[in-house]
Motif scaffolding. Structure first.
Motif, short mmCIF file in Angstrom:
data_model
loop_
_atom_site.label_atom_id
_atom_site.label_comp_id
_atom_site.label_asym_id
_atom_site.label_seq_id
_atom_site.Cartn_x
_atom_site.Cartn_y
_atom_site.Cartn_z
N VAL A 53 0.83 -1.20 0.00
CA VAL A 53 0.00 0.00 0.00
C VAL A 53 0.87 1.26 0.00
CG1 VAL A 53 -1.63 1.35 1.38
CG2 VAL A 53 -2.03 -1.07 1.02
N ILE A 54 1.93 1.27 0.78
CA ILE A 54 2.81 2.43 0.83
C ILE A 54 3.49 2.65 -0.53
CG2 ILE A 54 4.98 3.30 1.81
CD1 ILE A 54 4.05 2.12 4.49
N LEU A 55 4.00 1.58 -1.14
CA LEU A 55 4.67 1.71 -2.44
C LEU A 55 3.70 2.18 -3.52
CD1 LEU A 55 7.05 -1.38 -2.43
CD2 LEU A 55 7.65 1.03 -2.12
N LEU A 56 2.51 1.60 -3.57
CA LEU A 56 1.52 2.03 -4.56
C LEU A 56 1.07 3.46 -4.32
CD1 LEU A 56 -0.66 -1.21 -4.93
CD2 LEU A 56 0.96 -0.25 -6.57
N SER A 57 0.98 3.87 -3.08
CA SER A 57 0.60 5.25 -2.77
C SER A 57 1.67 6.23 -3.23
CB SER A 57 0.37 5.42 -1.26
OG SER A 57 -0.69 4.61 -0.84
N ILE A 58 2.93 5.86 -3.08
CA ILE A 58 4.02 6.72 -3.55
C ILE A 58 3.97 6.85 -5.08
CG2 ILE A 58 6.53 6.85 -3.81
CD1 ILE A 58 6.71 5.64 -0.96
N VAL A 59 3.74 5.74 -5.76
CA VAL A 59 3.66 5.77 -7.22
C VAL A 59 2.50 6.67 -7.67
CG1 VAL A 59 3.15 4.36 -9.26
CG2 VAL A 59 4.79 3.56 -7.56
N LEU A 60 1.34 6.52 -7.05
CA LEU A 60 0.19 7.35 -7.41
C LEU A 60 0.46 8.82 -7.12
CD1 LEU A 60 -2.82 5.15 -6.25
CD2 LEU A 60 -2.21 5.77 -8.58
N THR A 61 1.10 9.12 -6.01
CA THR A 61 1.40 10.50 -5.66
C THR A 61 2.34 11.13 -6.68
OG1 THR A 61 1.10 10.00 -3.31
CG2 THR A 61 2.33 11.99 -3.85
N VAL A 62 3.34 10.39 -7.12
CA VAL A 62 4.26 10.91 -8.14
C VAL A 62 3.53 11.20 -9.44
CG1 VAL A 62 6.23 10.29 -9.60
CG2 VAL A 62 6.32 9.89 -7.15
N HIS A 63 2.63 10.31 -9.84
CA HIS A 63 1.89 10.52 -11.09
C HIS A 63 0.91 11.69 -10.98
CE1 HIS A 63 3.52 6.66 -12.34
NE2 HIS A 63 3.20 7.04 -13.56
N ILE A 64 0.28 11.86 -9.84
CA ILE A 64 -0.62 13.01 -9.66
C ILE A 64 0.19 14.30 -9.68
CG2 ILE A 64 -2.12 14.17 -7.99
CD1 ILE A 64 -3.21 11.38 -7.26
#
Length: 127
Positions: A53-64
């Motif tokens: 969840v933390i890794l996917l959240s970081i990826v989504l934050t970078v894309h946003i």
């Protein structure tokens, strides 16, 4: 990985694609939020689930953040202004600022956004 990330912040994105991208990535974030509880076992939340969840959240934050930067590039503004989204209430003002019409002329960040690209290619800035 660094080349991909650098490429993610280049170019411009139009108002419609930016808004739909934010909605799409927001829905993905909503789904990611359910992964942690789904991975919990009898004894509680698993460590692997939390890490995923933390890794996917970081990826989504970078894309946003990259979408915000590319939208700011559409007006000829620096992507550093996207950090204003981290400030409460200022982020609301920035959201409405990014809803204004695009600059139709080419600027230092490139030509106007290409609307013929496929939606997901435009969101992830794929060639």
């Amino acid at each position: 990985m660094l080349t991909y990330t650098r490429h993610l912040f280049e170019g411009r994105v139009g108002r419609k694609r930016w808004f739909l991208g934010i909605v799409f990535l927001g829905l993905l974030g909503f789904v990611v939020g359910f992964i942690g509880p789904l991975t919990s076992g009898v004894r509680g939340v698993s460590v692997i689930g939390i890490v995923v969840v933390i890794l996917l959240s970081i990826v989504l934050t970078v894309h946003i953040y990259a979408l915000h930067v590319r939208r700011l590039h559409d007006f000829g503004k620096s992507g550093k202004l996207a950090f204003l989204f981290l400030i409460p209430f200022v982020s609301l003002v920035m959201f409405f600022y990014l809803l204004k019409r695009s600059d139709p002329a080419a600027n230092t960040y490139g030509a106007p956004a290409d609307t013929t690209k496929k939606f997901l290619r435009d969101i992830f800035n794929a060639a």
